[in-house]
Design an enzyme around this catalytic site. Structure first.
Site, PDB file in Angstrom:
ATOM      1  N   ASP A  12       0.859  -1.178   0.000  1.00 28.35           N
ATOM      2  CA  ASP A  12       0.000   0.000   0.000  1.00 28.35           C
ATOM      3  C   ASP A  12       0.901   1.236   0.000  1.00 28.35           C
ATOM      4  O   ASP A  12       2.116   1.138   0.250  1.00 28.35           O
ATOM      5  CB  ASP A  12      -0.893  -0.036   1.245  1.00 28.35           C
ATOM      6  CG  ASP A  12      -1.938   1.055   1.229  1.00 28.35           C
ATOM      7  OD1 ASP A  12      -2.427   1.403   0.137  1.00 28.35           O
ATOM      8  OD2 ASP A  12      -2.277   1.573   2.310  1.00 28.35           O
ATOM      9  N   ASP A  14      -0.219   5.014   1.134  1.00 26.50           N
ATOM     10  CA  ASP A  14      -0.402   5.902   2.280  1.00 26.50           C
ATOM     11  C   ASP A  14      -0.358   5.119   3.584  1.00 26.50           C
ATOM     12  O   ASP A  14      -1.031   4.101   3.746  1.00 26.50           O
ATOM     13  CB  ASP A  14      -1.745   6.641   2.165  1.00 26.50           C
ATOM     14  CG  ASP A  14      -1.784   7.566   0.960  1.00 26.50           C
ATOM     15  OD1 ASP A  14      -0.810   8.304   0.762  1.00 26.50           O
ATOM     16  OD2 ASP A  14      -2.773   7.530   0.216  1.00 26.50           O
ATOM     17  N   ASP A 213      -1.383  -1.005   5.998  1.00 29.62           N
ATOM     18  CA  ASP A 213      -1.566  -0.432   7.324  1.00 29.62           C
ATOM     19  C   ASP A 213      -2.997  -0.575   7.818  1.00 29.62           C
ATOM     20  O   ASP A 213      -3.320  -0.091   8.895  1.00 29.62           O
ATOM     21  CB  ASP A 213      -1.158   1.048   7.334  1.00 29.62           C
ATOM     22  CG  ASP A 213      -2.145   1.932   6.579  1.00 29.62           C
ATOM     23  OD1 ASP A 213      -2.614   1.515   5.489  1.00 29.62           O
ATOM     24  OD2 ASP A 213      -2.437   3.045   7.056  1.00 29.62           O
TER      25      ASP A 213
END
Length: 270
Positions: A12, A14, A213
């Protein structure tokens, strides 16, 4: 360490590589490690606003070198999925009415689709900062007339300096309420997005790791796609939020710097 038997990486963006346009500790070094070891990788994002070229430039401004062919967006995954749905045996180009930005329209154009407001095969809704009542009304009417309803990603809100903004999922819910039709959503947490990324790399899930995250998108989709999952604590997750889910990642780390072969040391000037 790079992970036992891991030959490919998906990550990922961000909260993993960047936060608010600032590179996170070890991100640049990890990307360089993958390049040096010639490991296939893709950087994934549910954001469908920007093209891969745009995102490559934005990451470069954050100090991260990610070629555009190493970026996989929900827009690219959606265009790939719809091209497969139309099928190579079709003699006619697919058509779509799009509520979205250049990242989505460019991906669909490059997949051979025609943009039209007249009897499209699909209504495709993606991220935009310019949702209009007219465009949403047109989408509702076309879906009611038989167009298939596709959404790039389910995210209900997005961030801004002033606070949250309504995002793709919120607009999709409005259209669903008006039409009674549920969309097919391509982006995370649909493992379809990860499988299309694996196909792009020519990789097998058994030897691929997903770094994310978020438990509710990155980790669950990676798990369902059969990949090794790595949760980083540099984004939105906390130990309390992890405990709320009935599944677990294969590994939990504080940041991507823990995936480096050599110990990471912060630049003394930073």
């Amino acid at each position: 360490m790079s992970g036992e038997n891991i030959e490919c990486w998906l990550t990922d963006m961000d909260g993993v590589l960047v936060r608010e346009h600032e590179a996170l500790p070890g991100a640049a070094e990890l990307l360089e490690q993958w390049r040096r070891q010639d490991l296939p990788y893709l950087v994934l994002t549910n954001n469908s606003i920007f093209t891969a070229r745009d995102l490559s430039a934005r990451l470069r401004n954050s100090g991260l070198v990610v070629p555009e062919d190493r970026i996989w967006t929900s827009a690219l995954a959606t265009a790939t999925f719809l091209a497969q749905q139309i099928g190579p045996e079709s003699n006619a180009a697919g058509s779509a009415y799009v509520v979205g930005e250049a990242g989505l329209t460019t991906a669909l154009h490059e997949a051979g689709f025609i943009m039209t407001e007249t009897n499209p095969d699909y209504v495709v809704v993606g991220e935009t900062r310019n949702y209009s009542f007219e465009a949403i009304t047109k989408a509702v009417r076309l879906i009611n007339s038989g167009a298939r309803f596709i959404v790039t990603n389910p995210d209900a809100t997005g961030p801004s300096p002033e606070g949250v903004l309504p995002a793709t999922g919120a607009i999709a819910s409005l259209i669903t309420k008006a039409t009674g039709r549920e969309p097919y959503i391509v982006g995370k947490p649909n493992p379809m997005m990860f499988r299309s990324a694996l196909n792009r790399l020519g990789a097998h899930s058994m030897h691929t790791a997903m770094i994310g995250d978020r438990m509710d998108t990155d980790i669950v989709a990676g798990m369902e796609a059969g990949m090794h999952t790595v949760l980083v604590m540099s984004g939105v997750s906390s130990q309390a939020s992890i405990a709320a889910y009935p599944f677990r990642p294969n590994r939990i780390i504080d940041g991507v710097y823990e995936l480096l072969d050599e110990p990471w040391e912060q630049d003394s000037e930073s």
